[in-house]
Enzyme design. Structure first.
Site, short mmCIF file in Angstrom:
data_model
loop_
_atom_site.label_atom_id
_atom_site.label_comp_id
_atom_site.label_asym_id
_atom_site.label_seq_id
_atom_site.Cartn_x
_atom_site.Cartn_y
_atom_site.Cartn_z
N GLU A 1 5.16 -2.53 6.47
CA GLU A 1 3.76 -2.33 6.87
C GLU A 1 2.97 -3.56 6.49
O GLU A 1 3.18 -4.15 5.40
CB GLU A 1 3.11 -1.14 6.13
N GLU B 1 5.68 4.74 0.34
CA GLU B 1 4.68 4.47 -0.71
C GLU B 1 4.58 5.59 -1.75
O GLU B 1 3.52 6.23 -1.91
CB GLU B 1 3.31 4.21 -0.08
O1 IFM Z 1 -2.57 4.15 6.99
C1 IFM Z 1 -1.92 3.78 5.82
C2 IFM Z 1 -0.48 4.22 5.82
O2 IFM Z 1 -0.36 5.59 6.02
C3 IFM Z 1 0.18 3.87 4.52
N1 IFM Z 1 -0.01 2.49 4.17
C4 IFM Z 1 -1.34 1.94 4.29
C5 IFM Z 1 -1.95 2.28 5.64
C6 IFM Z 1 -3.39 1.71 5.73
O3 IFM Z 1 -4.19 2.28 4.75
#
Ligand code: IFM
Length: 445
Positions: free
Chosen positions: A353, A167
């Site tokens: 994710e 990210e």
């Molecule tokens: O916990 C985070 C992760 O580190 C990065 N993506 C989003 C998740 C939830 O906020």
């Protein structure tokens, strides 16, 4: 009873995590300080004053956590490697004890038939590099490539799939734009060089990693909706799409930056782009990691606002404990959008994710997180629908295995399939754990 989603036999079933959020042991075995250690130590930065000094104690309890993964029947685990464990100052010699932890973790995963999928940078930059400018400094990209090379040398005999960055959008905006994350700089649009230097680091690291396996980047992507059909709202949505999605995908997949003139930014991102950089950044990816949580809805900004968009609410849908809107079909929409936008340039996709925070509680030894089950079910079905529409999606890594340190929210948001008592470290698998296990078993049989 609805029909089960229809996913390929080879589909990778995983969970995702990040070093700083789970490991703890922040001062053990020669680990150097990271920007998140410095940030969490500052009063007022983290809700409740929480720190990650212990987190989920995964550094010591990794075998118990791998056993939980094996119990799920996972075929992949996406974790991140803490750069300050490998190179405590972000450069120079490798710390053998730090490397040995990941060596043990990788072996434990392989012993259980789980493919290790490490991310090299999930926001915990060594503090020594931040002292030299962090990702505002072009040199950090070179240091990242060196770190990738030494890590690949050590683990590349067993790791077949690497993720460079997690990210980069979130790290740029929250870390350097608004300052709500480490390193806590509030530079607003002056933060754009951070995008370029992270992407350059990705591009420089990629060939070194590819000698041992596939190379991905995990981008946080969102379908952007205009609040209304007015030209002003549509322009606002386009501007946000350029910043959130295209700034981090166009250079990699198309070899050029999107038009950022709505932000008053030149296409050399504040003078950071040099000749040859885009060729490095656009080195072909083997697959794209997509992190999806929710869509975004944008309206024209109010008079005098500093940005060319303003966030508009998404009403009429459920919300997570974090107050994020729950829109499973937004994942299908996003995957189809990526396919339409990038066509033949788009590599296969892994959803790296996706998950939700729920205010879970243990009652009589059980956690009935029905909302999480609905969330996961809806999003996995959305992937199946996207595959039906021609998108090549190869795997799903839910966020996350254990409730963990949720950055500025401390331990207040629970995203795990497994409840963690942060006082005792007792792990209690939730109802969603059994649901995911059964889904994986049914899909693999
Ligand atoms: O916990 C985070 C992760 O580190 C990065 N993506 C989003 C998740 C939830 O906020």
């Amino acid at each position: 009873m609805t029909t089960p989603p229809n996913l390929p036999q080879s589909f990778v079933w995983g969970v995702s995590s990040a070093a700083f959020q789970v490991e703890g042991a922040t001062a053990e075995d020669g680990r150097g300080p990271s920007i998140w250690d410095t940030f969490t130590a500052k009063p007022g930065t983290i809700r409740g004053g929480h720190t990650a000094e212990t987190a989920c104690d995964h550094y010591h309890r990794y075998a118990e956590d791998v056993a939980l993964m094996a119990g799920l029947g996972l075929t992949g685990y996406r974790f991140s490697i803490a750069w300050p464990r490998i190179q405590p100052d972000g450069r120079g010699p490798v710390n053998p004890k730090g490397l040995a932890f990941y060596d043990r973790l990788v072996d434990a995963l392989l012993d259980n038939g789980i493919a290790p999928t490490p991310t090299l940078f999930h926001w915990d930059l060594p503090q020594a590099l931040e002292d030299d400018g962090g990702w505002l400094n072009r040199d950090t990209a070179e240091r990242f490539a060196d770190y990738a090379a030494v890590t690949a040398d050590a683990l590349g005999d067993r790791v077949r799939r690497w993720i460079t960055l997690n990210e980069p959008f979130v790290h740029m905006v929250w870390g350097y734009g608004t300052g709500e994350h480490a390193p806590g700089r509030a530079l607003m649009l002056e933060c754009l060089p951070v995008a370029h230097h992270q992407l350059l680091g990705h591009g420089l690291a990629a060939p070194r990693l590819r000698e041992t396996g596939e190379v991905l980047i995990a981008n946080n992507c969102t379908p952007v909706w205009a609040a209304t059909d007015s030209p002003a709202d549509r322009a606002a949505a386009d501007a946000y799409d350029a910043l959130h999605n295209r700034l981090f995908l166009d250079p990699i997949l198309l070899g050029r930056y999107p038009d950022l003139s709505a932000f008053g930014a030149s296409d050399d991102l504040g003078g950071s782009v040099r000749s040859g950089d885009l060729e490095i950044i656009s080195t072909p990816l083997d697959a794209l990691g997509v992190n999806y949580y929710n869509p975004s809805r944008m309206a024209a900004p109010s008079a005098g606002a500093g940005l060319p968009f303003e966030e508009a609410p998404i009403d009429g849908v459920p919300r997570t404990a974090f107050d994020w809107p729950v829109v499973p079909d937004g994942l299908r929409e996003l995957l189809v959008l990526l396919e339409t936008r990038y066509g033949a340039k788009l590599p296969p996709i892994y959803v790296t994710e996706n998950g939700c925070s729920v205010a879970d509680e243990v009652v009589d030894g059980r956690v009935d997180d029905a909302d999480r089950i609905d969330y996961l079910d809806g999003h996995i079905r959305a992937i199946s629908d996207a595959i039906g529409q021609g998108v090549d999606v190869r795997g799903y890594f839910t966020w996350t295995l254990t409730d963990n340190f949720e950055w500025a929210q401390g331990y207040h948001q629970r995203f795990g399939l497994v409840h963690v008592d942060h006082g005792t470290q007792v792990r209690t698998p939730k109802a969603s754990y059994a649901w995911y296990r059964d889904l994986i078993a049914a899909q693999r049989s």
